[in-house]
Scaffold this motif. Structure first.
Motif, PDB file in Angstrom:
ATOM      1  N   TYR A 116       4.193   5.928   7.824  1.00  0.00           N
ATOM      2  CA  TYR A 116       3.035   5.240   7.242  1.00  0.00           C
ATOM      3  C   TYR A 116       1.703   5.891   7.633  1.00  0.00           C
ATOM      4  CZ  TYR A 116       6.652   1.797   6.346  1.00  0.00           C
ATOM      5  OH  TYR A 116       7.789   1.180   5.919  1.00  0.00           O
ATOM      6  N   ASP A 117       1.759   7.098   8.185  1.00  0.00           N
ATOM      7  CA  ASP A 117       0.523   7.784   8.590  1.00  0.00           C
ATOM      8  C   ASP A 117      -0.443   7.865   7.404  1.00  0.00           C
ATOM      9  OD1 ASP A 117       1.067   8.145  11.180  1.00  0.00           O
ATOM     10  OD2 ASP A 117       1.640  10.260  11.051  1.00  0.00           O
ATOM     11  N   GLY A 118      -1.642   7.399   7.608  1.00  0.00           N
ATOM     12  CA  GLY A 118      -2.659   7.486   6.558  1.00  0.00           C
ATOM     13  C   GLY A 118      -2.665   6.287   5.627  1.00  0.00           C
ATOM     14  N   PHE A 119      -1.591   5.491   5.641  1.00  0.00           N
ATOM     15  CA  PHE A 119      -1.528   4.341   4.713  1.00  0.00           C
ATOM     16  C   PHE A 119      -2.604   3.313   5.049  1.00  0.00           C
ATOM     17  CE2 PHE A 119      -0.043   0.045   3.738  1.00  0.00           C
ATOM     18  CZ  PHE A 119       0.129   0.145   2.371  1.00  0.00           C
ATOM     19  N   ARG A 120      -2.713   3.010   6.360  1.00  0.00           N
ATOM     20  CA  ARG A 120      -3.679   1.994   6.770  1.00  0.00           C
ATOM     21  C   ARG A 120      -5.099   2.413   6.352  1.00  0.00           C
ATOM     22  NH1 ARG A 120      -2.362  -1.319  10.618  1.00  0.00           N
ATOM     23  NH2 ARG A 120      -0.952   0.212  11.505  1.00  0.00           N
ATOM     24  N   GLU A 121      -5.408   3.687   6.590  1.00  0.00           N
ATOM     25  CA  GLU A 121      -6.751   4.181   6.261  1.00  0.00           C
ATOM     26  C   GLU A 121      -6.985   4.097   4.747  1.00  0.00           C
ATOM     27  OE1 GLU A 121      -4.603   5.648   8.264  1.00  0.00           O
ATOM     28  OE2 GLU A 121      -5.664   5.256  10.154  1.00  0.00           O
ATOM     29  N   PHE A 122      -5.944   4.454   3.992  1.00  0.00           N
ATOM     30  CA  PHE A 122      -6.048   4.380   2.532  1.00  0.00           C
ATOM     31  C   PHE A 122      -6.351   2.947   2.088  1.00  0.00           C
ATOM     32  CE2 PHE A 122      -3.711   3.346  -1.414  1.00  0.00           C
ATOM     33  CZ  PHE A 122      -4.435   4.105  -2.315  1.00  0.00           C
ATOM     34  N   GLN A 166      -0.809  -7.741  -3.049  1.00  0.00           N
ATOM     35  CA  GLN A 166       0.287  -7.701  -2.064  1.00  0.00           C
ATOM     36  C   GLN A 166       1.493  -6.985  -2.643  1.00  0.00           C
ATOM     37  OE1 GLN A 166       1.388 -11.568  -0.670  1.00  0.00           O
ATOM     38  NE2 GLN A 166       0.023 -11.470   1.069  1.00  0.00           N
ATOM     39  N   SER A 167       1.850  -7.390  -3.858  1.00  0.00           N
ATOM     40  CA  SER A 167       3.063  -6.824  -4.436  1.00  0.00           C
ATOM     41  C   SER A 167       2.885  -5.323  -4.686  1.00  0.00           C
ATOM     42  CB  SER A 167       3.430  -7.638  -5.679  1.00  0.00           C
ATOM     43  OG  SER A 167       3.405  -6.896  -6.815  1.00  0.00           O
ATOM     44  N   VAL A 168       1.675  -4.929  -5.064  1.00  0.00           N
ATOM     45  CA  VAL A 168       1.433  -3.501  -5.327  1.00  0.00           C
ATOM     46  C   VAL A 168       1.414  -2.700  -4.015  1.00  0.00           C
ATOM     47  CG1 VAL A 168      -0.335  -1.886  -6.117  1.00  0.00           C
ATOM     48  CG2 VAL A 168       0.230  -3.882  -7.490  1.00  0.00           C
ATOM     49  N   LEU A 169       0.740  -3.236  -3.007  1.00  0.00           N
ATOM     50  CA  LEU A 169       0.647  -2.476  -1.746  1.00  0.00           C
ATOM     51  C   LEU A 169       2.014  -2.351  -1.072  1.00  0.00           C
ATOM     52  CD1 LEU A 169      -2.763  -3.616  -0.226  1.00  0.00           C
ATOM     53  CD2 LEU A 169      -2.203  -1.499  -1.391  1.00  0.00           C
ATOM     54  N   LEU A 170       2.867  -3.335  -1.269  1.00  0.00           N
ATOM     55  CA  LEU A 170       4.220  -3.221  -0.712  1.00  0.00           C
ATOM     56  C   LEU A 170       4.949  -2.047  -1.376  1.00  0.00           C
ATOM     57  CD1 LEU A 170       6.410  -4.193   1.142  1.00  0.00           C
ATOM     58  CD2 LEU A 170       7.062  -5.898  -0.549  1.00  0.00           C
ATOM     59  N   LYS A 171       4.791  -1.931  -2.698  1.00  0.00           N
ATOM     60  CA  LYS A 171       5.408  -0.788  -3.402  1.00  0.00           C
ATOM     61  C   LYS A 171       4.830   0.526  -2.886  1.00  0.00           C
ATOM     62  CE  LYS A 171       6.489  -2.936  -7.790  1.00  0.00           C
ATOM     63  NZ  LYS A 171       6.030  -3.211  -9.123  1.00  0.00           N
ATOM     64  N   VAL A 172       3.496   0.541  -2.717  1.00  0.00           N
ATOM     65  CA  VAL A 172       2.846   1.772  -2.244  1.00  0.00           C
ATOM     66  C   VAL A 172       3.359   2.130  -0.846  1.00  0.00           C
ATOM     67  CG1 VAL A 172       0.623   2.820  -1.636  1.00  0.00           C
ATOM     68  CG2 VAL A 172       0.800   1.385  -3.659  1.00  0.00           C
ATOM     69  N   ALA A 173       3.472   1.124   0.030  1.00  0.00           N
ATOM     70  CA  ALA A 173       3.961   1.386   1.395  1.00  0.00           C
ATOM     71  C   ALA A 173       5.388   1.920   1.352  1.00  0.00           C
ATOM     72  CB  ALA A 173       3.896   0.105   2.232  1.00  0.00           C
ATOM     73  N   ASN A 174       6.208   1.350   0.487  1.00  0.00           N
ATOM     74  CA  ASN A 174       7.606   1.800   0.398  1.00  0.00           C
ATOM     75  C   ASN A 174       7.705   3.266  -0.022  1.00  0.00           C
ATOM     76  OD1 ASN A 174       8.599  -0.669   1.142  1.00  0.00           O
ATOM     77  ND2 ASN A 174       8.837  -1.430  -0.936  1.00  0.00           N
ATOM     78  N   HIS A 175       6.791   3.698  -0.898  1.00  0.00           N
ATOM     79  CA  HIS A 175       6.862   5.071  -1.419  1.00  0.00           C
ATOM     80  C   HIS A 175       5.845   6.003  -0.768  1.00  0.00           C
ATOM     81  CE1 HIS A 175       9.613   3.602  -4.386  1.00  0.00           C
ATOM     82  NE2 HIS A 175       8.725   2.769  -4.892  1.00  0.00           N
ATOM     83  N   TRP A 176       5.206   5.550   0.320  1.00  0.00           N
ATOM     84  CA  TRP A 176       4.056   6.265   0.856  1.00  0.00           C
ATOM     85  C   TRP A 176       4.310   7.752   1.148  1.00  0.00           C
ATOM     86  CZ3 TRP A 176      -0.857   5.916   0.556  1.00  0.00           C
ATOM     87  CH2 TRP A 176      -1.677   6.625   1.435  1.00  0.00           C
ATOM     88  N   PRO A 177       5.380   8.131   1.866  1.00  0.00           N
ATOM     89  CA  PRO A 177       5.551   9.559   2.169  1.00  0.00           C
ATOM     90  C   PRO A 177       5.599  10.419   0.895  1.00  0.00           C
ATOM     91  CG  PRO A 177       7.084   8.226   3.456  1.00  0.00           C
ATOM     92  CD  PRO A 177       6.452   7.315   2.456  1.00  0.00           C
ATOM     93  N   ARG A 178       6.290   9.907  -0.123  1.00  0.00           N
ATOM     94  CA  ARG A 178       6.394  10.691  -1.367  1.00  0.00           C
ATOM     95  C   ARG A 178       5.025  10.769  -2.060  1.00  0.00           C
ATOM     96  NH1 ARG A 178       7.875   9.048  -6.456  1.00  0.00           N
ATOM     97  NH2 ARG A 178       8.552   7.015  -5.743  1.00  0.00           N
TER      98      ARG A 178
END
Lengths: 170, 384
Positions: free
Chosen positions: A4-10, A37-49
């Motif tokens: 999740y590196d960078g996700f929080r900052e994003f 919420q529902s969108v950010l959960l998807k983003v977190a799940n796919h964050w590295p990609r």
């Protein structure tokens, strides 16, 4: 390395703007929060990609619009049932415009509303809007035309807001 | 900017203020864990073992821990490292000259902090307590809602410092505050991003409070006789509880000062942070005695003081003694601090989330400080 590196900052940098767009789309604070919420959960799940491909911003925006349209297909999201106050001393014009605009937006189709938010709130080009909505440039142009026409009919009080846009488009 | 853009911008200004980064990471981690566990019996075995041994899942970093958090460290405790410390679950003062269980490696009247991962550290740079002729004087500490930033009073700097625990960067408040200027039990609050810091001396009516903008290096005086509830990017929310002859009230004050206080019905004696929509606070209603509350939670309009909704809380363990509502986890859920009993020497504090629409209560975390009066939990403003 944390996935999740960078996700929080994003999220910290973008969540206020995303919340505002979600609110304009749904017209309700609770639903806007649910949507984000529902969108950010998807983003977190796919964050590295998403980071690898350099597309978190585009993916987030697209996911939000798709999720919103999908919700609207399934249920009525808002019930704007309060009449705006009469123009007068107690309320300034901006407040009345805001209430009328919110009510008018609630009566657009999901795609028309998305077009209005993307084109005139997020200032995206027609091409960018077409990419997010997954449709042709022509469809965006016609959706925009129909959406503005419908807003003008639903809220004649706000015609001055749309006239300026129509002039630019001509 | 076109007029349509301006009107849309105006309409969007009603959007709530949210902080979903930690929630999304925690939920995503949980989902990954569930998926992995479903695929491997061995992973399930390890997860259960780790859960039993630690009682926490290190590194999940939620806004509020959703498993019981217990300070389990024994033996020698290190000072806070200069950097690389993870989010905190809580902080507490220790006392070594009293009867009853004394914490390991005790330093009298000093602060120690506990990370979500369970590590405990002394905080020698923070002043905890001073003995004065008229008795001990307590110096406050604050933890940001995500547990990553702390603020404390530093005796040699003669003012407050704000420290980012991961990077170790520290900022010193732009104004000197003599020890004597702080009340006997000052209350300190920090905004989520660590930019704003505020203290008040409630219930004292002698010591002024102050709001400090650590980035702009400016200060705004806060009124005497008001307690802090929360600070966000635009307002500081103050309250008074009607416990000392004044009328209970709420004051949502712009960061530059101003605004007007409102008086609320005298049955309400504790108030939450400002709700994400910026227009409401949750309140507890007085119970049979001045210090107790009934089993309801009420949402009050922060601009008029009028009741928007009252629900009976469901799921709060019998015998609980509610202290105060705290920050909001979402537009519908607010945190609530409570003690599991009304015993005078109760040393456990529980944090719950209360749904203000349904009244449903769920437990978030349990804390075991030496004394609940000297505990700081992120997201739960002081209740005393």
């Amino acid at each position: 390395m944390n996935r999740y590196d960078g996700f929080r900052e994003f999220v910290l940098a973008r969540q206020q703007a995303l919340t505002r767009s979600a609110y304009l789309l749904t017209g309700d604070a609770h639903l806007a929060e649910d949507l984000l919420q529902s969108v950010l959960l998807k983003v977190a799940n796919h964050w590295p990609r998403l980071v690898r491909h350099g597309t978190p911003e585009a993916y987030t925006r697209k996911a939000m619009i798709n999720q919103y349209i999908s919700w609207r297909r399934r249920k009525q999201l808002e019930l704007p049932n309060t009449d705006p106050p009469e123009r007068g001393h107690a309320h300034d014009d901006a407040t009345i415009d805001r209430i009328i605009l919110r009510q008018a937006l609630a009566r657009l189709t999901p795609r028309q509303r998305a077009v209005i938010v993307l084109r005139f709130y997020e200032d995206l080009s027609e091409r960018e809007t077409a990419e997010i909505l997954g449709c042709s440039l022509g469809t965006v142009k016609s959706q925009t035309h129909h959406a503005l026409g419908r807003l003008r009919t639903l809220a004649p009080e706000l015609s001055q807001l749309f006239a300026e846009i129509e002039e630019v488009r001509r | 900017m076109s007029r349509l853009r301006e009107a849309l911008d105006n309409a969007a200004a009603d959007a709530p203020t949210l902080n979903l980064a930690d929630w999304a990471i925690t939920s995503s981690r949980r989902r990954r864990k569930t998926r992995m566990a479903a695929g491997s019996a061995a992973v399930i075995g390890l997860a259960v073992l780790a859960g039993v041994v630690l009682d926490v899942f290190p590194g999940t970093g939620p806004l509020m821990a959703d498993k019981a958090v217990v300070a389990v460290q024994t033996g020698k405790i290190a000072d806070l490292p200069s950097r690389g410390v993870g989010p905190l679950s809580h902080a507490y003062r220790t006392f070594c000259l009293i009867s009853g269980p004394i914490p390991p490696d005790c330093r009298n009247g000093k602060w120690r902090v506990v990370a979500l991962s369970g590590e405990t550290y002394h905080l020698p740079q923070a002043l905890g307590t001073l003995s004065t002729k008229s008795g001990p004087k307590f110096y406050p500490l604050a933890i940001s809602r995500d547990g990553r930033i702390i603020a404390y009073y530093n005796q040699s700097a003669k003012t407050f410092k704000v420290r980012d625990l991961a990077s170790g960067t520290e900022q010193t408040a732009p104004v000197a505050i003599a020890e004597a200027e702080l009340g006997r039990n000052a209350h300190l609050e920090l905004s989520d991003d660590g930019r704003y810091l505020a203290f008040t001396g409630y219930p004292s009516r002698k010591e002024d409070g102050l709001l400090i903008d650590m980035r702009a290096r400016t200060t705004t005086p806060l009124p005497v006789g008001w307690d802090l509830r929360s600070i966000n990017g635009t307002t500081v929310t103050l309250a008074r509880y009607g416990r000392y002859g004044e009328k209970p009230g709420i004051w949502v004050m712009p960061l530059a000062g101003g605004g007007s206080p409102i008086t609320v019905d005298e049955t309400y004696t504790r108030f939450s942070a400002l709700a994400p929509n910026g227009a409401a606070v949750a309140a507890l209603r007085r119970g049979q005695s001045l210090d107790s509350h009934d089993d309801t939670i009420t949402v009050l309009d922060a601009r008029t003081g009028k009741v928007k909704k009252t629900v009976t809380m469901r799921g709060l363990p019998k015998g609980s003694s509610t202290l105060t509502p705290g920050v909001w986890l979402s537009a519908a859920e607010v945190t609530l601090a409570a003690l599991p009993s009304d015993r005078w020497n109760e040393h456990r504090q529980i944090t719950y989330a209360v749904n203000v629409e349904t009244g449903q209560v769920r437990q978030l975390a349990a804390y075991h400080p030496q004394n609940v009066m000297h505990l700081v939990v992120p997201g739960v403003p002081a209740a005393f």
